[in-house]
Motif scaffolding. Sequence first.
Motif, PDB file in Angstrom:
ATOM      1  N   SER A  29      42.040  37.978  38.408  1.00  0.00           N
ATOM      2  CA  SER A  29      40.759  37.972  38.987  1.00  0.00           C
ATOM      3  C   SER A  29      40.944  35.990  39.969  1.00  0.00           C
ATOM      4  O   SER A  29      41.836  35.606  39.095  1.00  0.00           O
ATOM      5  CB  SER A  29      39.944  37.794  38.719  1.00  0.00           C
ATOM      6  OG  SER A  29      39.530  37.027  37.295  1.00  0.00           O
ATOM      7  N   GLY A  30      40.620  35.759  40.708  1.00  0.00           N
ATOM      8  CA  GLY A  30      40.807  34.817  41.471  1.00  0.00           C
ATOM      9  C   GLY A  30      41.457  34.839  42.205  1.00  0.00           C
ATOM     10  O   GLY A  30      42.490  35.998  42.677  1.00  0.00           O
ATOM     11  N   LYS A  31      41.249  34.256  43.886  1.00  0.00           N
ATOM     12  CA  LYS A  31      42.210  34.403  44.543  1.00  0.00           C
ATOM     13  C   LYS A  31      43.644  34.571  44.836  1.00  0.00           C
ATOM     14  O   LYS A  31      43.976  34.838  45.039  1.00  0.00           O
ATOM     15  CB  LYS A  31      41.324  33.326  45.493  1.00  0.00           C
ATOM     16  CG  LYS A  31      39.965  33.830  46.411  1.00  0.00           C
ATOM     17  CD  LYS A  31      39.383  33.280  47.180  1.00  0.00           C
ATOM     18  CE  LYS A  31      38.044  33.353  47.799  1.00  0.00           C
ATOM     19  NZ  LYS A  31      37.404  32.539  49.098  1.00  0.00           N
ATOM     20  N   LYS A  86      36.292  41.070  46.842  1.00  0.00           N
ATOM     21  CA  LYS A  86      35.492  40.382  44.795  1.00  0.00           C
ATOM     22  C   LYS A  86      36.964  40.046  44.125  1.00  0.00           C
ATOM     23  O   LYS A  86      36.581  39.323  43.507  1.00  0.00           O
ATOM     24  CB  LYS A  86      35.273  42.127  44.117  1.00  0.00           C
ATOM     25  CG  LYS A  86      33.348  42.049  45.193  1.00  0.00           C
ATOM     26  CD  LYS A  86      33.558  43.224  43.889  1.00  0.00           C
ATOM     27  CE  LYS A  86      32.174  44.048  43.840  1.00  0.00           C
ATOM     28  NZ  LYS A  86      31.906  44.655  43.293  1.00  0.00           N
ATOM     29  N   ASN A  87      38.067  39.288  44.907  1.00  0.00           N
ATOM     30  CA  ASN A  87      39.111  38.990  44.275  1.00  0.00           C
ATOM     31  C   ASN A  87      39.674  39.670  42.979  1.00  0.00           C
ATOM     32  O   ASN A  87      39.794  38.743  42.423  1.00  0.00           O
ATOM     33  CB  ASN A  87      39.124  37.269  44.342  1.00  0.00           C
ATOM     34  CG  ASN A  87      38.085  37.228  45.693  1.00  0.00           C
ATOM     35  OD1 ASN A  87      39.196  36.645  46.481  1.00  0.00           O
ATOM     36  ND2 ASN A  87      37.111  36.179  45.313  1.00  0.00           N
ATOM     37  N   VAL A  88      39.012  41.074  43.215  1.00  0.00           N
ATOM     38  CA  VAL A  88      40.038  41.746  41.753  1.00  0.00           C
ATOM     39  C   VAL A  88      41.337  42.239  43.082  1.00  0.00           C
ATOM     40  O   VAL A  88      41.562  43.028  43.010  1.00  0.00           O
ATOM     41  CB  VAL A  88      39.103  42.206  41.843  1.00  0.00           C
ATOM     42  CG1 VAL A  88      39.516  42.740  40.363  1.00  0.00           C
ATOM     43  CG2 VAL A  88      37.846  41.283  40.823  1.00  0.00           C
ATOM     44  N   ILE A 136      42.937  43.284  33.736  1.00  0.00           N
ATOM     45  CA  ILE A 136      42.161  43.047  35.322  1.00  0.00           C
ATOM     46  C   ILE A 136      43.084  41.234  35.423  1.00  0.00           C
ATOM     47  O   ILE A 136      42.531  40.640  35.283  1.00  0.00           O
ATOM     48  CB  ILE A 136      41.088  42.632  35.399  1.00  0.00           C
ATOM     49  CG1 ILE A 136      40.392  44.331  35.088  1.00  0.00           C
ATOM     50  CG2 ILE A 136      40.362  42.130  36.227  1.00  0.00           C
ATOM     51  CD1 ILE A 136      39.176  44.119  34.325  1.00  0.00           C
ATOM     52  N   ILE A 151      45.058  36.540  42.625  1.00  0.00           N
ATOM     53  CA  ILE A 151      45.448  37.489  43.796  1.00  0.00           C
ATOM     54  C   ILE A 151      46.898  37.285  44.601  1.00  0.00           C
ATOM     55  O   ILE A 151      47.597  38.311  44.875  1.00  0.00           O
ATOM     56  CB  ILE A 151      43.866  38.069  44.486  1.00  0.00           C
ATOM     57  CG1 ILE A 151      43.040  38.536  43.214  1.00  0.00           C
ATOM     58  CG2 ILE A 151      44.426  39.037  45.133  1.00  0.00           C
ATOM     59  CD1 ILE A 151      43.862  39.624  41.834  1.00  0.00           C
ATOM     60  N   ASP A 162      41.451  29.185  43.249  1.00  0.00           N
ATOM     61  CA  ASP A 162      40.720  29.872  42.208  1.00  0.00           C
ATOM     62  C   ASP A 162      39.143  28.995  42.034  1.00  0.00           C
ATOM     63  O   ASP A 162      39.396  27.803  42.657  1.00  0.00           O
ATOM     64  CB  ASP A 162      40.973  29.895  40.700  1.00  0.00           C
ATOM     65  CG  ASP A 162      42.088  30.891  40.912  1.00  0.00           C
ATOM     66  OD1 ASP A 162      43.393  30.401  39.676  1.00  0.00           O
ATOM     67  OD2 ASP A 162      42.344  31.910  41.844  1.00  0.00           O
ATOM     68  N   SER A 176      43.526  45.117  39.949  1.00  0.00           N
ATOM     69  CA  SER A 176      42.975  45.824  38.283  1.00  0.00           C
ATOM     70  C   SER A 176      44.523  47.573  38.119  1.00  0.00           C
ATOM     71  O   SER A 176      45.049  47.825  38.921  1.00  0.00           O
ATOM     72  CB  SER A 176      41.370  46.481  38.114  1.00  0.00           C
ATOM     73  OG  SER A 176      40.822  47.837  38.651  1.00  0.00           O
TER      74      SER A 176
END
Length: 327
Positions: free
Chosen positions: A228-230, A186-188, A226, A233, A267, A190
Amino acid sequence: MGNEKKRRNGRKRTMEIEDMIKQYQEGKGTKEIAEAANVSQGYVRLIFREHNVTLRPFGHWHRKYQLNEHYFKTWSNNMAYILGFFYADGFIASAQQTVSFAQKDKTILEQIKKEMQSDQVLYQNKQTGVFMLNLNSKIMKDDLIQLFGISSNKSSEAVFPEIPDEYLNHFIRGYFDGDGYVNPEKNVVSFVGGSQQYLQALLKILQNKGFNVYLKEIEKSYSRVIISGKRSIYMFGQWIYSNRNLYLKRKYELFQQQSLNQEQLEDRKLSRTKKAVLERKKQFAEIYKINQSIEDTCAEIGIQLNTYQKWLRTDATFQNRIKNDFK
């Protein structure tokens, strides 16, 4: 008295006096010696006085295990990591002179205690499977309180400490290994925590590093930071694992998965972001003002006619701008 066995309250002493004195001098307490010798604690202290053994005062703790008690006084990559790890998975008891770490991963605790020059034995909770590293040191506890403002109620009162920039990625790697989570699919990434002040500071730091990050409240007392985004990450992983030494292997390996490979990292296209859409609307209006052709303008910025029509329906500012340009 020599080797003569003494009786106390009907109990037979099971340890020679010389051995009792030796164990005391090696660091064992009178209570522990009394239990091993089958006598009372008061009897042990009486024997020591009679043999001119210098007694430690009540409440004094003499080290049984080795430890660098001054570890948190000097910055290093590993110190920053362990401090971050402590912020996530550590605690200090209000009534005891103990610094504790809790983790299901035994290996990282073994590495931490080795780094801190400790031979302390780990304890495992059989019900939860969690390993405990308990370090008995008033000096270390006081350092964590005085140098970094850590309290026994750290989970809700933690304040982000002042970390020299060169050690910041190591501190955050330690905190991530304790309270962080990564989902490559999920490219997350956290972080979870109960101190809003701490999480807000973490959020700002990550934003300043250029990561796509936001704060989300999950309960009244807990929130998540969080990322996010490839691309974010990937860059986050590159940053926190730079010059790494201590780290959780299982989390590190998640960053090495093919889905997070540099060649695949982008992204979401700017056309899918709010900022990019606003930029394209602005671009559309500027080009349209020149050519006065909807079709030609759509073709020039690369959108379909129905996208333009949707913008007119849903964005009053864009609609007014186009109408004014048409006039």
